[in-house]
Design a protein around this motif. Sequence first.
Motif, short mmCIF file in Angstrom:
data_model
loop_
_atom_site.label_atom_id
_atom_site.label_comp_id
_atom_site.label_asym_id
_atom_site.label_seq_id
_atom_site.Cartn_x
_atom_site.Cartn_y
_atom_site.Cartn_z
N THR A 286 1.96 1.82 -3.50
CA THR A 286 1.00 2.55 -4.22
C THR A 286 0.57 3.60 -3.62
OG1 THR A 286 0.10 0.52 -3.86
CG2 THR A 286 -1.49 2.45 -4.84
N GLN B 126 -2.57 0.60 -13.46
CA GLN B 126 -2.85 2.02 -13.83
C GLN B 126 -2.44 2.99 -14.31
OE1 GLN B 126 -6.95 3.21 -12.15
NE2 GLN B 126 -7.34 3.57 -13.88
N ILE B 127 -1.47 3.63 -13.08
CA ILE B 127 -0.62 5.01 -13.29
C ILE B 127 0.15 5.02 -14.40
CG2 ILE B 127 1.20 5.88 -11.57
CD1 ILE B 127 -0.61 5.51 -9.14
N PHE C 256 1.62 8.19 -6.36
CA PHE C 256 0.07 8.77 -5.99
C PHE C 256 0.40 10.01 -5.70
CE2 PHE C 256 -3.32 5.85 -6.11
CZ PHE C 256 -3.94 6.74 -6.75
N ASP D 135 -2.87 -4.14 -10.18
CA ASP D 135 -4.08 -2.86 -10.82
C ASP D 135 -4.08 -1.77 -10.55
OD1 ASP D 135 -4.91 -5.52 -11.50
OD2 ASP D 135 -6.93 -5.14 -10.79
N ILE D 136 -3.70 -0.69 -9.34
CA ILE D 136 -3.53 0.96 -9.78
C ILE D 136 -2.37 1.76 -10.14
CG2 ILE D 136 -3.46 2.64 -7.53
CD1 ILE D 136 -5.45 1.09 -6.17
N GLU E 203 -5.37 -5.52 -5.54
CA GLU E 203 -5.73 -4.56 -6.42
C GLU E 203 -4.91 -3.23 -6.06
OE1 GLU E 203 -8.74 -1.30 -3.23
OE2 GLU E 203 -8.55 -3.23 -2.55
N PHE E 204 -3.98 -3.42 -5.88
CA PHE E 204 -2.70 -2.37 -5.08
C PHE E 204 -1.71 -2.21 -7.37
CE2 PHE E 204 -2.62 -3.10 -0.31
CZ PHE E 204 -3.18 -2.04 -0.97
N LYS F 103 1.03 -1.41 -0.03
CA LYS F 103 -0.30 0.00 0.13
C LYS F 103 0.48 1.00 0.17
CE LYS F 103 -4.02 2.10 1.83
NZ LYS F 103 -5.18 2.19 3.57
#
Length: 212
Positions: A125, A159-160, A129, A155-156, A152-153, A122
């Motif tokens: 991730t 995506q970034i 951001f 995929d984020i 979940e992490f 996390k």
Amino acid sequence: VVKKYAPKMGKKMTDIMIANCYGNKYYTLLRGNSIKVTRSSGSKKFLKAFLDSEVYKGIDKDLNHKIDEKHLVASSVYCNFLLEKIIFNNLLDRQKDVLRPSIIDHVFYSITQDYKGQVREKLLTLFFFRFKANKGVLGYLDNALMYVKNKEFKDIVIQIKNITTKGSAFFPFELQDTKGNIVKLSDLKDKIVILDFWYTGCKWCKVQYKGM
């Protein structure tokens, strides 16, 4: 209050609430002082004083050993606080007694070496951001994906990576304008598009809206 209702809430919710309280308290403290560091003419002196203060030393960094890892990750603010603390710890080069011009490499190293499991995932991730505006952050993406196993992490982070890569297609939005007409991104081809995200509870957002 949390301890009072702990028997009714159960361990998971109690842990998350404690982590939220803890994260909110210290995230606010660190963010406030982070702004002071960036705006103060005597920023190095101020930073050193804060890092050596009893307030900063009093931050219990071992909370993550007292609460289940999954519950810490489920907290909405605990890992944000942790990232802020990691950033603070790396602002000053103690050996050279100077403020570091760039901390991104030190922050990434601290996350990967000092943390483990889902907390590390996390934090990584959140790292992207926080530093996504920094051009150099893309160089850490592939390395980060070696550590991030949670879907979940992962995929984020992917995506970034996709949206920050030059030439990537923007999300094909469809939005309603002030007259009730639907405007699509495809309608604006070859035009410069500025997207501003705001909400009615934001005072300065409303001021800006009137100006536009």
